[in-house]
Enzyme design. Sequence first.
Site, short mmCIF file in Angstrom:
data_model
loop_
_atom_site.label_atom_id
_atom_site.label_comp_id
_atom_site.label_asym_id
_atom_site.label_seq_id
_atom_site.Cartn_x
_atom_site.Cartn_y
_atom_site.Cartn_z
N ASP A 284 55.99 16.90 45.96
CA ASP A 284 55.32 18.21 45.97
C ASP A 284 55.43 18.91 44.61
O ASP A 284 56.47 18.89 43.97
CB ASP A 284 56.01 19.06 47.04
CG ASP A 284 55.37 20.43 47.19
OD1 ASP A 284 54.18 20.47 47.51
OD2 ASP A 284 56.06 21.44 46.98
N GLU A 326 51.40 15.32 43.96
CA GLU A 326 50.63 16.52 44.33
C GLU A 326 50.61 17.41 43.09
O GLU A 326 51.53 18.19 42.84
CB GLU A 326 51.27 17.25 45.52
CG GLU A 326 50.34 18.30 46.12
CD GLU A 326 50.68 19.75 45.76
OE1 GLU A 326 49.81 20.62 45.94
OE2 GLU A 326 51.80 20.03 45.31
C1 GLC Z 1 52.57 22.60 47.36
C2 GLC Z 1 52.26 22.70 48.83
C3 GLC Z 1 52.08 24.14 49.19
C4 GLC Z 1 53.33 24.89 48.86
C5 GLC Z 1 53.72 24.68 47.41
C6 GLC Z 1 55.10 25.16 47.15
O1 GLC Z 1 51.51 22.97 46.58
O2 GLC Z 1 51.14 21.93 49.14
O3 GLC Z 1 51.76 24.27 50.54
O4 GLC Z 1 53.15 26.25 49.09
O5 GLC Z 1 53.72 23.33 47.05
O6 GLC Z 1 56.03 24.27 47.71
C1 GLC Z 2 50.06 24.07 44.50
C2 GLC Z 2 48.84 24.19 43.63
C3 GLC Z 2 48.02 25.41 43.87
C4 GLC Z 2 48.15 25.83 45.29
C5 GLC Z 2 49.56 26.19 45.55
C6 GLC Z 2 49.88 26.59 46.94
O1 GLC Z 2 51.11 23.57 43.80
O2 GLC Z 2 49.11 24.05 42.29
O3 GLC Z 2 46.68 25.16 43.60
O4 GLC Z 2 47.34 26.93 45.49
O5 GLC Z 2 50.45 25.19 45.20
O6 GLC Z 2 48.88 26.55 47.84
#
Ligand code: GLC
Ligand code: GLC
Length: 650
Positions: A284, A326
């Site tokens: 993540d 991600e």
């Molecule tokens: C990632 C997840 C998102 C979360 C963020 C912080 O982007 O997909 O749902 O809020 O990380 O962990």
């Molecule tokens: C993710 C992404 C961003 C997203 C967020 C949480 O890491 O970078 O685009 O909006 O976390 O949703």
Amino acid sequence: MYEQASHAVLNDILRELKPEIGNFRLRHFYTRLGANFYAIHSLFHLLYGDRLDFKMQMVSLVETLAVRYMERSPPLRKSDLARERDYNWFLSQKWVGMALYCDRFAEDLRGLRTKLPYLQDLGINMLHIMPILDCPPEHADGGYAVRDFFNVDARYGTTEEVEALAATLKKRDMLLVLDVVVNHTSNAHDWAQRARRGEKKFQDYYFVFDDREMPDTFEETMPEVFPATAPGNFTWDEAMGKWVMTVFNNYQWDLNYRNPAVLIEMIDIILFWANKGADILRLDAVAFLWKKIGSTCQNEREAHLLLQLMKDCCQVTAPGVLFIAEAIVAPSEVAKYFGEDAINAKECEIAYNATFMSLLWDGVATKNAVLLNQGLKHLPTKLERATWLNYVRCHDDIGLGFDDNDVRLSGYDPVQHRRFLIDYFTGRFPGSVARGLPFGENPKTGDSRISGSLASLAGLEAALESEDPTAIDDAIKTILLLHSLILSFGGIALFYYGDAIGMLNSLAYLADPAQRDDNRWVNRSYFDWQKAALRQQSGTVEQRIFSALKKMITMRKELSAFADFDNRQLVSVDNPNLLVFLRTDMHNARNRVLVVSNFNTKAQLLSLGTLRPYGLFQQEAMKELCSGERITVDNDAVTIPALVSCWLVD
Ligand code: GLC
Ligand code: GLC
């Protein structure tokens, strides 16, 4: 690579390992460690070489790898060996995934096992269970604020049940994907608690400062991820009497990877879940791993070095396990998460194709494929042994992360065009049928993103309300068009759990104080099993979507041209409403599929002049695979129906 100095270090380290490690049968471990040690040592040295405790940390890392190897079960080791032999296994077109919340799709992990037939009915063979680890219920960020990395939240089940599920999936030839939240912990995590109690060792796990001087300096260049709900990048911690870096929510403390102990802990966590049977780990927020004054603290070179280290280490202990990056970042940055200056993937084998996702949504709003064509031309090529995760929707918001230059080359002003897209998807634009919500609006920068379920964004919610059959048709077609593209583009297709039955926005989150400020919950509904049952009733919306998707998935699995070997050619055509690309089987060039997608609500003509150089349409007709119909030539052109994506073969 064999290199004297690092080899000498390795011998040294092996002498220092705990005696029980030396006594264990470690043949494969040593072979892999030998092969990867030069890289591991060099990277570790690059990051931590100037520390007095470097050697001790290096020993601790190797020990972690060895201990987790000893723990790895015989069936998983067998699978490692098989995957080492068949190393391109995941590039096959046979993999189609779905992401779901175990408690929203089923009650819990045990319940999830009983719901596998639904997934298999659709053709899903890769299951991404959204984070299930222990989090404080009131501050969980949907599972991304982890309190205990080694324990499943009791409401979902136990670690043993994860193992049991992994074994069940394996029997069905399905893959299990689990999250590892590498960038931060919950403020309730034991490390954070101990930091709060003043333990220096654990304050060094985070970015902790006595006053605003450093936070202010960092913030000069750091953007805000949640400007509306968690502005700023630091939070004052009363107990500690210090500021702590919190890039996401104020209860998510960013880990400090300048401390090698943090990296070793995280590698240990990665290997722990690899040993519980995960085939793929979704790492993540990887873009955020390295923080540097004067930078945005995203996509830093060191973040890539950390990912390389994680990969090299995982290859020693659990080589069959893949990583998903991600990293929802700019198009020019996203492919770097496969690894830079390499031929094969050396960081993550799989990356979310956020560029393609956002471009698809541009097509939906504009009803043309201008920016989509333009953006795809600049989609960086991926490495070998790497693949995209193509998706239409996920649990998060949709960001409009296109390249500004591509927006300009498409004839739009970047600011105005983004404004239009936000207005369109939030239903404010005249004539828009979308029912999304603005997310993360930032008055300082004018940025905004979008929440909303696929069906509601595609117009199904509005169409059902107005009971307009044409509008319902269009919404269904849009849903199918987008899925047809993620299935044919090249890469693993990842479905989102409610989308195959057209689940709409859910406002249930507004009643929950822990969720109501975060409208991403609008697209994280409880799966509606009654609605799912309607997929078997002919003529229902659910049946129309589900059965068409099921057919596409079945078809995709049979088409070797859809495996992902850099075998996609974008074909530029003179109709701006169409996206056209050709997929060719690497091993047999006669197996190829022409994918033609029409984003417009009117049928469009595709003139054949541009296709002839590819030797297409020589028979004056091609067959559309999903419908089985023949597409015939008329006046040197073919007609592509409105909002349809065709898979054409000679
Ligand atoms: C990632 C997840 C998102 C979360 C963020 C912080 O982007 O997909 O749902 O809020 O990380 O962990
Ligand atoms: C993710 C992404 C961003 C997203 C967020 C949480 O890491 O970078 O685009 O909006 O976390 O949703």
